[in-house]
Design a protein around this motif. Structure first.
Motif, PDB file in Angstrom:
ATOM      1  N   GLN A   1       0.793  -1.216   0.000  1.00  0.00           N
ATOM      2  CA  GLN A   1       0.000   0.000   0.000  1.00  0.00           C
ATOM      3  C   GLN A   1       0.836   1.282   0.000  1.00  0.00           C
ATOM      4  OE1 GLN A   1      -3.392  -0.080   2.654  1.00  0.00           O
ATOM      5  NE2 GLN A   1      -3.461  -2.298   2.593  1.00  0.00           N
ATOM      6  N   ASN A   2       2.098   1.194  -0.449  1.00  0.00           N
ATOM      7  CA  ASN A   2       2.873   2.409  -0.639  1.00  0.00           C
ATOM      8  C   ASN A   2       2.159   3.277  -1.682  1.00  0.00           C
ATOM      9  OD1 ASN A   2       5.158   3.815   0.215  1.00  0.00           O
ATOM     10  ND2 ASN A   2       6.267   3.278  -1.644  1.00  0.00           N
ATOM     11  N   GLN A   3       2.037   4.595  -1.432  1.00  0.00           N
ATOM     12  CA  GLN A   3       1.178   5.459  -2.230  1.00  0.00           C
ATOM     13  C   GLN A   3       1.913   6.746  -2.609  1.00  0.00           C
ATOM     14  OE1 GLN A   3      -2.299   6.225   0.177  1.00  0.00           O
ATOM     15  NE2 GLN A   3      -2.429   4.104   0.831  1.00  0.00           N
ATOM     16  N   PRO A   4       1.355   7.506  -3.552  1.00  0.00           N
ATOM     17  CA  PRO A   4       1.904   8.837  -3.827  1.00  0.00           C
ATOM     18  C   PRO A   4       1.837   9.700  -2.564  1.00  0.00           C
ATOM     19  CG  PRO A   4       0.371   8.175  -5.550  1.00  0.00           C
ATOM     20  CD  PRO A   4       0.242   7.156  -4.453  1.00  0.00           C
ATOM     21  N   CYS A   5       2.808  10.578  -2.398  1.00  0.00           N
ATOM     22  CA  CYS A   5       2.903  11.384  -1.188  1.00  0.00           C
ATOM     23  C   CYS A   5       1.908  12.544  -1.233  1.00  0.00           C
ATOM     24  CB  CYS A   5       4.323  11.918  -1.018  1.00  0.00           C
ATOM     25  SG  CYS A   5       5.588  10.643  -1.035  1.00  0.00           S
ATOM     26  N   VAL A   6       0.660  12.275  -0.881  1.00  0.00           N
ATOM     27  CA  VAL A   6      -0.391  13.291  -0.930  1.00  0.00           C
ATOM     28  C   VAL A   6      -1.235  13.192   0.342  1.00  0.00           C
ATOM     29  CG1 VAL A   6      -2.400  14.167  -2.156  1.00  0.00           C
ATOM     30  CG2 VAL A   6      -0.497  13.190  -3.447  1.00  0.00           C
ATOM     31  N   LEU A   7      -1.386  14.327   1.030  1.00  0.00           N
ATOM     32  CA  LEU A   7      -2.242  14.418   2.201  1.00  0.00           C
ATOM     33  C   LEU A   7      -3.464  15.273   1.883  1.00  0.00           C
ATOM     34  CD1 LEU A   7       0.364  15.047   5.050  1.00  0.00           C
ATOM     35  CD2 LEU A   7      -1.009  12.988   4.728  1.00  0.00           C
ATOM     36  N   ASN A   8      -4.529  15.046   2.631  1.00  0.00           N
ATOM     37  CA  ASN A   8      -5.718  15.874   2.506  1.00  0.00           C
ATOM     38  C   ASN A   8      -5.345  17.325   2.820  1.00  0.00           C
ATOM     39  OD1 ASN A   8      -8.142  17.336   3.504  1.00  0.00           O
ATOM     40  ND2 ASN A   8      -9.174  15.398   3.090  1.00  0.00           N
ATOM     41  N   ALA A   9      -5.572  18.222   1.877  1.00  0.00           N
ATOM     42  CA  ALA A   9      -5.118  19.608   2.027  1.00  0.00           C
ATOM     43  C   ALA A   9      -5.788  20.322   3.185  1.00  0.00           C
ATOM     44  CB  ALA A   9      -5.357  20.370   0.724  1.00  0.00           C
ATOM     45  N   SER A  10      -7.076  20.075   3.397  1.00  0.00           N
ATOM     46  CA  SER A  10      -7.796  20.790   4.443  1.00  0.00           C
ATOM     47  C   SER A  10      -7.628  20.150   5.815  1.00  0.00           C
ATOM     48  CB  SER A  10      -9.283  20.867   4.098  1.00  0.00           C
ATOM     49  OG  SER A  10      -9.836  19.566   3.995  1.00  0.00           O
ATOM     50  N   GLU A  11      -7.419  18.849   5.866  1.00  0.00           N
ATOM     51  CA  GLU A  11      -7.287  18.148   7.140  1.00  0.00           C
ATOM     52  C   GLU A  11      -6.286  17.003   6.990  1.00  0.00           C
ATOM     53  OE1 GLU A  11     -10.226  16.518  10.713  1.00  0.00           O
ATOM     54  OE2 GLU A  11     -11.027  16.909   8.714  1.00  0.00           O
ATOM     55  N   PRO A  12      -4.988  17.317   7.003  1.00  0.00           N
ATOM     56  CA  PRO A  12      -3.970  16.290   6.737  1.00  0.00           C
ATOM     57  C   PRO A  12      -3.902  15.184   7.788  1.00  0.00           C
ATOM     58  CG  PRO A  12      -2.950  18.362   7.406  1.00  0.00           C
ATOM     59  CD  PRO A  12      -4.396  18.650   7.190  1.00  0.00           C
ATOM     60  N   TYR A  13      -4.308  15.489   9.029  1.00  0.00           N
ATOM     61  CA  TYR A  13      -4.237  14.495  10.101  1.00  0.00           C
ATOM     62  C   TYR A  13      -5.494  14.528  10.959  1.00  0.00           C
ATOM     63  CZ  TYR A  13       0.730  14.492   8.950  1.00  0.00           C
ATOM     64  OH  TYR A  13       1.921  14.401   8.276  1.00  0.00           O
ATOM     65  N   ASP A  14      -5.927  13.347  11.382  1.00  0.00           N
ATOM     66  CA  ASP A  14      -6.907  13.252  12.457  1.00  0.00           C
ATOM     67  C   ASP A  14      -6.128  13.196  13.766  1.00  0.00           C
ATOM     68  OD1 ASP A  14      -9.102  13.250  10.789  1.00  0.00           O
ATOM     69  OD2 ASP A  14      -9.203  11.065  10.660  1.00  0.00           O
ATOM     70  N   ILE A  15      -6.556  13.975  14.742  1.00  0.00           N
ATOM     71  CA  ILE A  15      -5.773  14.153  15.970  1.00  0.00           C
ATOM     72  C   ILE A  15      -6.645  13.958  17.198  1.00  0.00           C
ATOM     73  CG2 ILE A  15      -4.286  15.758  17.240  1.00  0.00           C
ATOM     74  CD1 ILE A  15      -4.129  17.358  14.531  1.00  0.00           C
ATOM     75  N   VAL A  16      -6.056  13.339  18.219  1.00  0.00           N
ATOM     76  CA  VAL A  16      -6.692  13.265  19.528  1.00  0.00           C
ATOM     77  C   VAL A  16      -5.680  13.756  20.552  1.00  0.00           C
ATOM     78  CG1 VAL A  16      -7.703  11.771  21.290  1.00  0.00           C
ATOM     79  CG2 VAL A  16      -8.160  11.321  18.871  1.00  0.00           C
ATOM     80  N   ARG A  17      -6.049  14.787  21.295  1.00  0.00           N
ATOM     81  CA  ARG A  17      -5.185  15.322  22.360  1.00  0.00           C
ATOM     82  C   ARG A  17      -5.650  14.768  23.698  1.00  0.00           C
ATOM     83  NH1 ARG A  17      -1.828  19.527  20.952  1.00  0.00           N
ATOM     84  NH2 ARG A  17      -2.125  20.302  18.818  1.00  0.00           N
ATOM     85  N   ILE A  18      -4.705  14.283  24.481  1.00  0.00           N
ATOM     86  CA  ILE A  18      -5.044  13.610  25.732  1.00  0.00           C
ATOM     87  C   ILE A  18      -4.394  14.347  26.899  1.00  0.00           C
ATOM     88  CG2 ILE A  18      -5.019  11.420  26.971  1.00  0.00           C
ATOM     89  CD1 ILE A  18      -4.116  10.944  23.528  1.00  0.00           C
ATOM     90  N   ASP A  19      -5.237  14.893  27.748  1.00  0.00           N
ATOM     91  CA  ASP A  19      -4.806  15.611  28.949  1.00  0.00           C
ATOM     92  C   ASP A  19      -4.884  14.640  30.125  1.00  0.00           C
ATOM     93  OD1 ASP A  19      -4.548  17.173  31.225  1.00  0.00           O
ATOM     94  OD2 ASP A  19      -5.814  18.806  30.459  1.00  0.00           O
ATOM     95  N   PRO A  20      -3.747  14.344  30.796  1.00  0.00           N
ATOM     96  CA  PRO A  20      -3.782  13.376  31.901  1.00  0.00           C
ATOM     97  C   PRO A  20      -4.687  13.786  33.057  1.00  0.00           C
ATOM     98  CG  PRO A  20      -1.667  14.513  31.835  1.00  0.00           C
ATOM     99  CD  PRO A  20      -2.394  14.873  30.580  1.00  0.00           C
ATOM    100  N   ALA A  21      -5.038  15.076  33.148  1.00  0.00           N
ATOM    101  CA  ALA A  21      -5.952  15.527  34.204  1.00  0.00           C
ATOM    102  C   ALA A  21      -7.408  15.190  33.867  1.00  0.00           C
ATOM    103  CB  ALA A  21      -5.809  17.032  34.412  1.00  0.00           C
ATOM    104  N   LEU A  22      -7.682  14.987  32.580  1.00  0.00           N
ATOM    105  CA  LEU A  22      -9.062  14.753  32.143  1.00  0.00           C
ATOM    106  C   LEU A  22      -9.294  13.361  31.574  1.00  0.00           C
ATOM    107  CD1 LEU A  22      -9.639  18.137  30.249  1.00  0.00           C
ATOM    108  CD2 LEU A  22     -10.273  17.586  32.614  1.00  0.00           C
TER     109      LEU A  22
END
Length: 253
Positions: free
Chosen positions: A29-50
């Protein structure tokens, strides 16, 4: 000539299969180097207090691997947890066994792996993401073996994307080795960040994003090609099979 070429390909695939069940899919599944321009990554931020991070390999009742994100989500929700996210926890072997160190509920279920070998896990330095006293940490594997901190949860994967804000020395700018990638980083203030690419990215650009955009000092590659990141409210849950899972839930009061 065709027969010889077939033999060579067959030998390569055999070696890759022995190196871990995710290796074949990643190569294919090696692919052309292209990311979604508007949202290149899905992210989850984890705060140890919460939030709480836990690892899940086998169902405690059946002692069989959970296998799918769906099974882990169902287990957590039935246990009364509010699920924020679930992702696959690192590289594993064909028989659904984590390749490196794996600690769950303070029990070491798989030993530290400092061996040399083929594939991303063995692209040294690799590292260990761990939870200790409800705080998140990330250490290079040899350093972890020397310090041997007590941990409630730990997973070993590789390669390290960032170590003390430095990009892995094997990563090259402009590399055409691009595919979907997922990883986890820890910032200087103790927050953890999980990211999965929307499209194909090389290691250098992935590590650079963790350093310059996510602003973490240390980051670890989890897996590629087959990786998934489920977040609460997502309409569909992947049925891809994995050995272990990293779950983020709301901290119980």
């Amino acid at each position: 000539m065709q027969y010889q070429a077939f033999r060579i390909i067959a030998m390569i695939l055999a070696v890759m299969f022995l190196a871990g069940c995710s290796a074949i899919k990643q190569a294919i599944q090696n692919q052309p180097c292209v990311l979604n321009a508007s949202e290149p990554y899905d992210i989850v931020r984890i705060d140890p207090a919460l939030h709480t991070i836990t690892l899940h390999w086998k169902n405690p009742i059946t002692n069989e691997p959970f296998k799918t994100v769906q099974n882990v989500v169902r287990w957590l929700e039935d246990s009364g947890d509010s699920v924020i996210a679930v992702t696959n926890a690192g590289i594993f072997e064909p028989d659904l066994v984590p390749t490196g160190l794996y600690v769950e509920n303070s029990h070491e279920l798989r030993p530290l792996n400092l061996s040399d070998g083929y594939g991303n896990f063995y692209l040294k330095p690799n590292g260990i993401f761990f939870i200790r006293d409800h705080q998140f940490g990330l250490l290079e594997s040899t350093s972890f073996s020397k310090k041997r901190p007590s941990t409630e949860y730990a997973l070993q994967s590789g390669p390290l994307l960032l170590q003390d804000n430095q990009i892995h020395p094997a990563f090259m700018p402009g590399s055409r080795n691009c595919r979907l990638r997922s990883g986890i980083g820890v910032s200087s203030d103790g927050e953890a960040i999980i990211a999965i690419s929307n499209g194909a990215v090389n290691f250098y650009d992935f590590a650079t994003w963790f350093r310059d955009v996510a602003e973490v000092t240390d980051a670890l590659y989890l897996d590629g090609a087959i990786s998934v990141l489920y977040t609460s409210g997502k309409p569909e849950i992947s049925k891809e099979i994995f050995a272990g899972f990293l779950a983020v839930t709301l901290k119980r009061k």
